[in-house]
Design a protein around this motif. Structure first.
Motif, PDB file in Angstrom:
ATOM      1  N   GLY A 147       0.823  -1.193   0.000  1.00 10.54           N
ATOM      2  CA  GLY A 147       0.000   0.000   0.000  1.00 10.54           C
ATOM      3  C   GLY A 147       0.857   1.243   0.000  1.00 10.54           C
ATOM      4  N   LEU A 148       0.373   2.278  -0.663  1.00 12.64           N
ATOM      5  CA  LEU A 148       1.100   3.543  -0.757  1.00 12.64           C
ATOM      6  C   LEU A 148       0.271   4.654  -0.138  1.00 12.64           C
ATOM      7  CD1 LEU A 148       3.228   4.878  -3.673  1.00 12.64           C
ATOM      8  CD2 LEU A 148       1.460   6.347  -2.688  1.00 12.64           C
ATOM      9  N   SER A 149       0.891   5.464   0.716  1.00 17.32           N
ATOM     10  CA  SER A 149       0.254   6.606   1.372  1.00 17.32           C
ATOM     11  C   SER A 149      -0.946   6.127   2.189  1.00 17.32           C
ATOM     12  CB  SER A 149      -0.119   7.666   0.331  1.00 17.32           C
ATOM     13  OG  SER A 149      -0.483   8.879   0.966  1.00 17.32           O
ATOM     14  N   MET A 150      -2.156   6.620   1.923  1.00 14.05           N
ATOM     15  CA  MET A 150      -3.326   6.095   2.627  1.00 14.05           C
ATOM     16  C   MET A 150      -3.418   4.583   2.447  1.00 14.05           C
ATOM     17  SD  MET A 150      -7.391   7.057   2.212  1.00 14.05           S
ATOM     18  CE  MET A 150      -7.619   6.212   0.629  1.00 14.05           C
ATOM     19  N   GLY A 151      -3.038   4.095   1.266  1.00  7.48           N
ATOM     20  CA  GLY A 151      -3.035   2.656   1.035  1.00  7.48           C
ATOM     21  C   GLY A 151      -2.100   1.918   1.980  1.00  7.48           C
ATOM     22  N   GLY A 152      -1.002   2.550   2.361  1.00 12.58           N
ATOM     23  CA  GLY A 152      -0.110   1.951   3.345  1.00 12.58           C
ATOM     24  C   GLY A 152      -0.755   1.854   4.709  1.00 12.58           C
ATOM     25  N   GLN A 153      -1.526   2.878   5.080  1.00  9.65           N
ATOM     26  CA  GLN A 153      -2.241   2.826   6.356  1.00  9.65           C
ATOM     27  C   GLN A 153      -3.344   1.773   6.321  1.00  9.65           C
ATOM     28  OE1 GLN A 153      -3.143   7.039   6.568  1.00  9.65           O
ATOM     29  NE2 GLN A 153      -1.299   7.440   7.758  1.00  9.65           N
ATOM     30  N   ILE A 154      -3.996   1.625   5.157  1.00  9.84           N
ATOM     31  CA  ILE A 154      -4.982   0.549   5.003  1.00  9.84           C
ATOM     32  C   ILE A 154      -4.290  -0.804   5.110  1.00  9.84           C
ATOM     33  CG2 ILE A 154      -6.605  -0.525   3.389  1.00  9.84           C
ATOM     34  CD1 ILE A 154      -7.128   2.381   2.353  1.00  9.84           C
TER      35      ILE A 154
ATOM     36  N   THR B 292       4.310   6.273   3.402  1.00  8.50           N
ATOM     37  CA  THR B 292       3.231   6.295   4.371  1.00  8.50           C
ATOM     38  C   THR B 292       3.822   6.498   5.756  1.00  8.50           C
ATOM     39  OG1 THR B 292       1.222   5.124   5.055  1.00  8.50           O
ATOM     40  CG2 THR B 292       3.211   3.778   4.764  1.00  8.50           C
ATOM     41  N   PHE B 293       2.970   6.543   6.771  1.00  6.49           N
ATOM     42  CA  PHE B 293       3.454   6.697   8.146  1.00  6.49           C
ATOM     43  C   PHE B 293       2.425   6.107   9.102  1.00  6.49           C
ATOM     44  CE2 PHE B 293       0.983  10.370   7.075  1.00  6.49           C
ATOM     45  CZ  PHE B 293       0.295  10.743   8.231  1.00  6.49           C
TER      46      PHE B 293
ATOM     47  N   HIS C  97       2.066   2.381  15.352  1.00  2.31           N
ATOM     48  CA  HIS C  97       3.493   2.174  15.640  1.00  2.31           C
ATOM     49  C   HIS C  97       3.721   0.897  16.443  1.00  2.31           C
ATOM     50  CE1 HIS C  97       7.447   2.718  17.560  1.00  2.31           C
ATOM     51  NE2 HIS C  97       7.751   3.311  16.429  1.00  2.31           N
ATOM     52  N   GLU C  98       2.910   0.681  17.473  1.00  2.00           N
ATOM     53  CA  GLU C  98       3.093  -0.519  18.291  1.00  2.00           C
ATOM     54  C   GLU C  98       2.800  -1.776  17.481  1.00  2.00           C
ATOM     55  OE1 GLU C  98       2.400  -3.828  20.867  1.00  2.00           O
ATOM     56  OE2 GLU C  98       0.792  -2.839  19.747  1.00  2.00           O
TER      57      GLU C  98
ATOM     58  N   VAL D 170      11.668  10.980   4.238  1.00  2.00           N
ATOM     59  CA  VAL D 170      12.518   9.816   4.477  1.00  2.00           C
ATOM     60  C   VAL D 170      12.602   9.487   5.959  1.00  2.00           C
ATOM     61  CG1 VAL D 170      14.876   8.936   4.263  1.00  2.00           C
ATOM     62  CG2 VAL D 170      13.827  10.165   2.346  1.00  2.00           C
ATOM     63  N   ALA D 171      12.569  10.494   6.815  1.00  2.00           N
ATOM     64  CA  ALA D 171      12.642  10.239   8.261  1.00  2.00           C
ATOM     65  C   ALA D 171      11.484   9.365   8.737  1.00  2.00           C
ATOM     66  CB  ALA D 171      12.648  11.561   9.032  1.00  2.00           C
ATOM     67  N   ASP D 172      10.301   9.531   8.166  1.00  2.00           N
ATOM     68  CA  ASP D 172       9.163   8.683   8.532  1.00  2.00           C
ATOM     69  C   ASP D 172       9.424   7.239   8.134  1.00  2.00           C
ATOM     70  OD1 ASP D 172       7.863  10.916   9.467  1.00  2.00           O
ATOM     71  OD2 ASP D 172       6.405  11.033   7.823  1.00  2.00           O
ATOM     72  N   ALA D 173       9.978   7.052   6.939  1.00  2.00           N
ATOM     73  CA  ALA D 173      10.292   5.701   6.483  1.00  2.00           C
ATOM     74  C   ALA D 173      11.361   5.067   7.360  1.00  2.00           C
ATOM     75  CB  ALA D 173      10.748   5.742   5.024  1.00  2.00           C
ATOM     76  N   GLU D 174      12.340   5.838   7.744  1.00  2.00           N
ATOM     77  CA  GLU D 174      13.396   5.312   8.610  1.00  2.00           C
ATOM     78  C   GLU D 174      12.830   4.877   9.958  1.00  2.00           C
ATOM     79  OE1 GLU D 174      17.215   7.859   6.881  1.00  2.00           O
ATOM     80  OE2 GLU D 174      16.004   8.683   8.525  1.00  2.00           O
TER      81      GLU D 174
END
Length: 259
Positions: free
Chosen positions: A89-96, A116-117, A191-192, A214-218
């Motif tokens: 998933g990408l962006s919102m898709g990553g959260q889904i 995503t984050f 996150h958990e 990039v910091a979010d991905a890291e």
């Protein structure tokens, strides 16, 4: 009964390779995955739905929580007979995708989180998402699309890619986009959950992404027990379209490990 969601289902259902499920972001549709469908369908089954409110899927006004999107994806895969899969998933898709892992982790054999984050929305962010939802209902998608286009893709992006991204945005119904924004404003913190992901993960991000830097991905890479991080040069928020060569290379390496 016909599936609720519109979708692409390409490749061989009987392939020994794991099926790949692709979940688009906001405010896009399944056509954002064209380069990946073309690259991976020759070797495996690839399913890419239009989420509710997007593309050719039904528009449901109001509020669409991430859990509803995830349940829709699960129902489609049930209809298609896809029991286990790699989920991207990408962006919102990553959260889904994260919500899918929360709801049915036993079905997910690998997780791809792109641009995503995982954090819950801030109070300021909730206000901003709801204000944008109000604006889309009032004004439609065109002005919003023009404002954010060169944050979705980098200012130096190929003109055809930028035009495709704008077409997806302006082709999205304001009611569906607004419902997704309101649902996303109330999302949980993942996150958990990431610290408990028991399958391999790939974290991908465009080097020039302003929405999810990039910091979010890291940070996601650090939280996941078994993950690979790939930063895609020459791309912003949509590296799968801006640099499909590099994105597909990262995904191919990951899938080869899983297979």
């Amino acid at each position: 009964m016909a599936p609720f969601l519109a979708y692409e289902d390409k490749g061989e259902a009987g392939s020994p390779a794991l099926p790949l499920v692709l979940v688009h972001g906001h405010p896009f549709d399944r056509t954002m995955w064209r380069p990946q469908l073309a690259a991976f369908a020759p070797s495996r089954r690839v399913v890419a739905p239009d989420l509710r409110g997007y593309g050719a899927s039904p528009v449901v006004p109001g509020v669409t929580p991430l859990s509803v999107f995830a349940e829709d994806v699960a129902a489609l895969l049930d209809d298609l007979g896809v029991a286990e899969f790699v989920l991207a998933g990408l962006s919102m898709g990553g959260q889904i995708a994260m919500e899918c892992y929360r709801l049915f982790p036993h079905r997910v054999r690998g997780l791809v989180l792109a641009d995503t984050f995982p954090t819950a929305e801030t109070e300021e962010g909730r206000r901003a998402r709801n204000a944008t939802a109000d604006r889309l209902l009032r004004e439609g998608m065109d002005g919003y699309a023009d404002e954010v286009l060169y944050r979705m893709v980098a200012p130096y992006a190929d003109a055809e890619v930028a035009a495709h991204v704008r077409r997806m945005m302006t082709g999205t119904g304001p009611e569906g986009a607004a419902a997704a924004l309101r649902g996303r404003a109330e999302r949980p913190d993942y996150h958990e959950l990431l610290t408990r992901v028991a399958v391999p993960a790939l974290v991908v991000v465009g080097a020039d992404d302003e929405y999810t830097p990039v910091a979010d991905a890291e940070a996601m890479h650090a939280a996941l027990p078994d993950s690979v991080l790939r930063v895609i040069d020459g791309a912003a928020h949509l590296p799968n379209l801006e640099r499909p060569d590099l994105f597909n290379e990262a995904l191919e390496d990951f899938l080869a490990r899983l297979d």
